[in-house]
Motif scaffolding. Structure first.
Motif, PDB file in Angstrom:
ATOM      1  N   ALA A 227       0.819  -1.217   0.000  1.00 51.82           N
ATOM      2  CA  ALA A 227       0.000   0.000   0.000  1.00 51.82           C
ATOM      3  C   ALA A 227       0.850   1.264   0.000  1.00 51.82           C
ATOM      4  CB  ALA A 227      -0.961  -0.010   1.194  1.00 51.82           C
ATOM      5  N   GLY A 228       1.913   1.266  -0.813  1.00 48.26           N
ATOM      6  CA  GLY A 228       2.694   2.476  -1.020  1.00 48.26           C
ATOM      7  C   GLY A 228       3.850   2.687  -0.086  1.00 48.26           C
ATOM      8  N   GLU A 229       4.028   1.822   0.912  1.00 49.42           N
ATOM      9  CA  GLU A 229       5.140   2.008   1.845  1.00 49.42           C
ATOM     10  C   GLU A 229       5.901   0.698   2.045  1.00 49.42           C
ATOM     11  OE1 GLU A 229       3.519   3.402   5.532  1.00 49.42           O
ATOM     12  OE2 GLU A 229       2.634   1.467   6.058  1.00 49.42           O
ATOM     13  N   VAL A 230       7.152   0.830   2.497  1.00 44.22           N
ATOM     14  CA  VAL A 230       7.978  -0.345   2.783  1.00 44.22           C
ATOM     15  C   VAL A 230       7.593  -0.880   4.161  1.00 44.22           C
ATOM     16  CG1 VAL A 230      10.320  -1.172   3.205  1.00 44.22           C
ATOM     17  CG2 VAL A 230       9.889   0.429   1.341  1.00 44.22           C
ATOM     18  N   ALA A 274      -7.436   1.083  -1.022  1.00 42.63           N
ATOM     19  CA  ALA A 274      -7.326   2.234  -1.918  1.00 42.63           C
ATOM     20  C   ALA A 274      -6.359   3.254  -1.330  1.00 42.63           C
ATOM     21  CB  ALA A 274      -8.698   2.860  -2.124  1.00 42.63           C
ATOM     22  N   LEU A 275      -5.468   3.791  -2.163  1.00 40.15           N
ATOM     23  CA  LEU A 275      -4.444   4.718  -1.685  1.00 40.15           C
ATOM     24  C   LEU A 275      -4.908   6.167  -1.734  1.00 40.15           C
ATOM     25  CD1 LEU A 275      -1.265   3.100  -3.291  1.00 40.15           C
ATOM     26  CD2 LEU A 275      -2.296   2.691  -1.059  1.00 40.15           C
ATOM     27  N   THR A 276      -6.218   6.372  -1.886  1.00 43.06           N
ATOM     28  CA  THR A 276      -6.767   7.735  -1.855  1.00 43.06           C
ATOM     29  C   THR A 276      -7.142   8.157  -0.432  1.00 43.06           C
ATOM     30  OG1 THR A 276      -8.924   6.761  -2.359  1.00 43.06           O
ATOM     31  CG2 THR A 276      -7.661   7.665  -4.203  1.00 43.06           C
ATOM     32  N   ARG A 277      -7.142   7.221   0.495  1.00 43.94           N
ATOM     33  CA  ARG A 277      -7.579   7.520   1.866  1.00 43.94           C
ATOM     34  C   ARG A 277      -6.396   7.882   2.749  1.00 43.94           C
ATOM     35  NH1 ARG A 277      -8.680   1.371   4.104  1.00 43.94           N
ATOM     36  NH2 ARG A 277      -8.236   2.285   6.127  1.00 43.94           N
ATOM     37  N   GLU A 278      -6.701   8.527   3.859  1.00 46.74           N
ATOM     38  CA  GLU A 278      -5.696   8.795   4.893  1.00 46.74           C
ATOM     39  C   GLU A 278      -5.681   7.613   5.850  1.00 46.74           C
ATOM     40  OE1 GLU A 278      -3.556  11.274   5.244  1.00 46.74           O
ATOM     41  OE2 GLU A 278      -4.229  12.263   3.402  1.00 46.74           O
ATOM     42  N   PHE A 279      -4.511   7.061   6.093  1.00 46.53           N
ATOM     43  CA  PHE A 279      -4.407   5.883   6.951  1.00 46.53           C
ATOM     44  C   PHE A 279      -4.158   6.295   8.401  1.00 46.53           C
ATOM     45  CE2 PHE A 279      -3.389   4.214   2.753  1.00 46.53           C
ATOM     46  CZ  PHE A 279      -4.175   3.056   2.729  1.00 46.53           C
ATOM     47  N   THR A 280      -5.040   5.804   9.280  1.00 47.07           N
ATOM     48  CA  THR A 280      -4.888   6.081  10.716  1.00 47.07           C
ATOM     49  C   THR A 280      -4.568   4.802  11.486  1.00 47.07           C
ATOM     50  OG1 THR A 280      -7.286   5.795  11.015  1.00 47.07           O
ATOM     51  CG2 THR A 280      -6.479   8.045  10.600  1.00 47.07           C
ATOM     52  N   ALA A 281      -4.311   3.718  10.763  1.00 51.29           N
ATOM     53  CA  ALA A 281      -3.986   2.432  11.398  1.00 51.29           C
ATOM     54  C   ALA A 281      -3.006   1.701  10.488  1.00 51.29           C
ATOM     55  CB  ALA A 281      -5.257   1.611  11.597  1.00 51.29           C
ATOM     56  N   CYS A 282      -2.619   0.512  10.881  1.00 54.96           N
ATOM     57  CA  CYS A 282      -1.771  -0.316  10.023  1.00 54.96           C
ATOM     58  C   CYS A 282      -2.503  -0.595   8.715  1.00 54.96           C
ATOM     59  CB  CYS A 282      -1.439  -1.624  10.737  1.00 54.96           C
ATOM     60  SG  CYS A 282      -0.554  -2.819   9.697  1.00 54.96           S
ATOM     61  N   ARG A 283      -1.805  -0.471   7.600  1.00 59.50           N
ATOM     62  CA  ARG A 283      -2.453  -0.644   6.294  1.00 59.50           C
ATOM     63  C   ARG A 283      -2.814  -2.098   6.000  1.00 59.50           C
ATOM     64  NH1 ARG A 283       0.529   4.076   2.645  1.00 59.50           N
ATOM     65  NH2 ARG A 283       0.648   5.542   4.383  1.00 59.50           N
ATOM     66  N   PHE A 284      -2.199  -3.014   6.711  1.00 55.02           N
ATOM     67  CA  PHE A 284      -2.434  -4.436   6.483  1.00 55.02           C
ATOM     68  C   PHE A 284      -3.425  -5.025   7.485  1.00 55.02           C
ATOM     69  CE2 PHE A 284      -0.953  -8.985   6.580  1.00 55.02           C
ATOM     70  CZ  PHE A 284      -1.273  -9.291   5.257  1.00 55.02           C
ATOM     71  N   ALA A 298      -2.979   3.519  15.538  1.00 54.61           N
ATOM     72  CA  ALA A 298      -2.059   4.444  14.867  1.00 54.61           C
ATOM     73  C   ALA A 298      -1.226   3.676  13.837  1.00 54.61           C
ATOM     74  CB  ALA A 298      -1.135   5.114  15.890  1.00 54.61           C
ATOM     75  N   PRO A 299      -0.745   4.361  12.788  1.00 55.52           N
ATOM     76  CA  PRO A 299       0.146   3.685  11.823  1.00 55.52           C
ATOM     77  C   PRO A 299       1.429   3.247  12.507  1.00 55.52           C
ATOM     78  CG  PRO A 299      -0.675   5.765  10.935  1.00 55.52           C
ATOM     79  CD  PRO A 299      -1.032   5.746  12.389  1.00 55.52           C
ATOM     80  N   PRO A 300       1.886   2.012  12.288  1.00 52.81           N
ATOM     81  CA  PRO A 300       3.111   1.538  12.961  1.00 52.81           C
ATOM     82  C   PRO A 300       4.358   2.186  12.370  1.00 52.81           C
ATOM     83  CG  PRO A 300       2.298  -0.120  11.437  1.00 52.81           C
ATOM     84  CD  PRO A 300       1.274   0.974  11.443  1.00 52.81           C
ATOM     85  N   ALA A 301       5.359   2.349  13.201  1.00 55.73           N
ATOM     86  CA  ALA A 301       6.648   2.892  12.753  1.00 55.73           C
ATOM     87  C   ALA A 301       7.512   1.768  12.200  1.00 55.73           C
ATOM     88  CB  ALA A 301       7.349   3.572  13.923  1.00 55.73           C
ATOM     89  N   LEU A 302       8.556   2.145  11.446  1.00 56.81           N
ATOM     90  CA  LEU A 302       9.514   1.170  10.921  1.00 56.81           C
ATOM     91  C   LEU A 302      10.518   0.872  12.029  1.00 56.81           C
ATOM     92  CD1 LEU A 302       9.958  -0.318   8.226  1.00 56.81           C
ATOM     93  CD2 LEU A 302      11.603   1.447   7.610  1.00 56.81           C
ATOM     94  N   LEU A 303      10.505  -0.355  12.553  1.00 58.21           N
ATOM     95  CA  LEU A 303      11.329  -0.756  13.685  1.00 58.21           C
ATOM     96  C   LEU A 303      12.503  -1.613  13.212  1.00 58.21           C
ATOM     97  CD1 LEU A 303       8.353  -1.853  15.977  1.00 58.21           C
ATOM     98  CD2 LEU A 303       9.495   0.382  15.985  1.00 58.21           C
ATOM     99  N   GLU A 304      13.527  -1.749  14.062  1.00 61.07           N
ATOM    100  CA  GLU A 304      14.701  -2.564  13.754  1.00 61.07           C
ATOM    101  C   GLU A 304      14.908  -3.585  14.872  1.00 61.07           C
ATOM    102  OE1 GLU A 304      19.290  -1.923  12.126  1.00 61.07           O
ATOM    103  OE2 GLU A 304      18.371  -0.413  13.426  1.00 61.07           O
TER     104      GLU A 304
END
Length: 607
Positions: A227-230, A274-284, A298-304
């Motif tokens: 959905a547009g992000e890594v 759909a990538l027209t919406r604003e995501f306020t949670a995990c996209r998956f 909330a959308p999750p951050a990229l963790l290591e």
């Protein structure tokens, strides 16, 4: 060599602003291969086009950097960027049929690249173009250099596209599904060529593909997009040994192989949002088996979680449960296809020959023939699948088209093709149209086979109007809505045009068109070659379900041996217009007798 930082791409559309690429970042060292994988529509190809600054007119890069060495490509003028394209950074496009100029000979198109970006001119440039055609495995390169794209098979067009991209020996090569249309032997040859050029020139490669076996063979680093992000970024060895994102684990479970014969693949339910919406949670979150409340807040951050292995998932927060919160992958299903009673043949082909005339001289007299198919015989029982495999140009697609009487007037077709006892070659006019209710085809190139001026709803209803005129308008629309959902597309796809979809999504539309008229036999010409593994699993499960419920027979033309292992009951291996080996799928694949079959299977990349 290539560094991308916080890349954002937006597209204007009728349904709103599409955030196609949302904050992508990665770096590639000289001589390294960086693979981008993910479902169709996740932003992989749009990322590639942004790197090349080749976005469509309604697209723009709103933020970010793309640097090759010390040059920021986003700061160059268009004149400077034209010099960089091909010279510094080259691209192999996903669909060669739409990327090659149809009114230019293929040799001239390679020469154009060579003369634009190197010092070679005239005969020297042509000699270099011929050398590249030989390198990428074009047979009879001396003759093919003067051919037009329509005179080449799908796999040969892809090889020409690769030759154009490599002709100027760029520092960075973007390979967008470079081996999708290629059979396994040529795929192995092309991948070896890319490795060789990479070793010689220190070329960095951005590999965009849905073939995880190719990724395992080629890549040093892997980025999984959704959905547009890594959502996961890791060294290839770690990614395949310990995938951390639930989406990655589902992709691995969806891969077809012989161990899952007789059952269903672990398809991922739903579609990419759909990538027209604003995501306020995990996209998956809506497709995840391990989703819980924190995923929706909330959308999750990229963790290591481990050094160098990044993942965008709340399960891997410090103190989080990790992968233990996910259900265990389903166990492999034993082969349930041990039936010994084979139903009567629905399709019978005897001594089929397709010869194309070669004309020469002022009067265009026939001087010889190209024997594309030269005496092929086989049968397909109702409710069974015969896989037709072989190298590009061996006559597989020509066989499929000849069965459906699509080559009349273009070639000399002889032999017998009987569908349910009825000789198709003898049918004309209304009788031939009537029989098309029972037999359909899924073409290899969805872009060329879909009318660009018709919306998807019109494309799908067209066949129903022609072959099932008794259906009322509302009944047609309801059938179309149902079949679109079955092939994994959202209902809003019905009001869009083919150019608004990715290659994999267009293939799903082509599959839906063939299924809509409820045929008894479907010729599937590379139906899953443009699909990522999750959608491929959906389609294979759907085709298998329809076969079990309705008794549909399939002639399955493919070069994907994993699909053959999972899906086919019988296999026929073609070489140079002839079937050189045929038999039950398990026997042919596990105990091949013909040298060509053994060579073909040895070239298959394995996980």
């Amino acid at each position: 060599m290539l560094h991308t930082q916080d890349l954002h791409v937006e597209l204007d559309s009728e349904s709103g602003l599409v955030h196609a690429v949302d904050g992508v970042r990665f770096s590639i060292a000289r001589g390294q291969t960086f693979a981008i994988v993910g479902e169709s529509g996740c932003g992989k190809s749009m990322t590639a086009l942004a790197l090349m600054r080749l976005l469509p007119e309604n697209g723009r890069i709103t933020q970010g950097q793309v640097r090759i060495a010390d040059t920021d490509l986003l700061q160059l003028s268009e004149r400077e960027m034209r010099a960089a394209r091909g010279g510094k950074i080259g691209i192999i496009f996903q669909e060669p049929a739409t990327s090659l100029n149809p009114v230019m000979r293929v040799g001239d198109q390679i020469v154009e690249t060579i003369e634009t970006h190197t010092t070679l001119r005239g005969p020297a440039a042509r000699a270099k173009a011929l050398e590249w055609l030989k390198k990428v495995g074009i047979p009879n390169a001396e003759q093919r250099i003067d051919a037009y794209p329509f005179q080449l098979s799908g796999g040969q067009k892809q090889r020409v596209m690769i030759a154009i991209a490599l002709a100027a020996e760029p520092e960075v090569l973007i390979a967008d599904e470079p081996t999708t249309a290629l059979d396994v032997t040529i795929q192995a040859q092309i991948l070896d060529l890319l490795k060789q050029l990479q070793a010689e020139q220190g070329m960095a490669i951005v590999l965009i593909t849905h073939d995880l076996a190719v990724v395992k063979q080629m890549a040093h680093q892997v980025a999984l997009m959704y959905a547009g992000e890594v959502v996961e970024l890791a060294p290839a060895e770690d990614f395949f040994a310990r995938p951390m994102h639930p989406y990655a684990r589902k992709l691995f479970a969806a891969l077809p192989d012989s161990g899952k014969r007789g059952g269903s693949l672990a398809a991922i339910p739903g579609t990419v949002p759909a990538l027209t919406r604003e995501f306020t949670a995990c996209r998956f979150v809506d497709r995840c088996d391990g989703a819980h409340e924190a995923c929706r807040t909330a959308p999750p951050a990229l963790l290591e979680p481990t050094t160098g292995h990044w993942v965008r998932c709340v399960l891997h927060r410090p103190g989080g449960p990790g992968l233990s919160a996910l259900p265990a992958p389903a166990a492999a299903i034993a082969d349930a296809d041990a039936r010994t009673d084979v139903p009567a043949a629905l399709l019978e082909v005897r001594d089929l020959r397709v010869h194309y005339p070669i004309r020469a001289g002022l009067l265009r007299r026939v001087v010889d023939h190209v024997r594309a198919v030269d005496g092929v015989s086989f049968s397909v029982p109702a409710g069974r699948t015969l896989a037709l495999v072989g190298e590009s140009g061996c006559g597989k697609t020509t066989t499929g088209k000849a069965l459906l009487q699509l080559l009349r007037g273009n070639a000399q077709v002889t032999g017998s093709v009987r569908l349910n006892g009825q000789e198709l070659g003898a049918l004309q006019g209304a009788a031939l149209q009537s029989i098309r209710k029972q037999v359909q085809i899924i073409f290899q190139d969805p872009f060329a086979s879909l009318n660009p001026r018709m919306r998807v709803a019109e494309i799908l209803e067209e066949g129903l109007q022609s072959l099932h005129p008794e259906l009322a308008q509302e009944a047609r629309r309801e059938r179309v809505r149902k079949i679109v959902e079955q092939v994994g597309l959202r209902s809003d796809a019905l009001e869009r045009y083919p150019h608004e979809f990715s290659g994999g999504q267009r293939q799903r539309i082509a599959i839906a068109r063939a299924l809509a008229v409820e045929p008894r036999l479907i010729v599937c010409d590379e139906p899953t070659s443009a699909l990522d593994v999750s959608v491929q699993a959906q389609i294979l499960n759907l085709l298998k379900q329809l076969q079990q419920e309705l008794g549909i027979a399939y002639l399955f033309i493919t070069h994907n041996i994993g699909v053959v292992e999972f899906f086919a009951h019988e296999v026929a291996v073609m070489q140079k217009g002839l079937i050189v080996e045929a038999g039950p799928a398990r026997q042919v694949l596990e105990q091949p007798e013909h040298p060509y079959t053994r060579t073909l299977l040895a070239a298959v990349p394995r996980m």
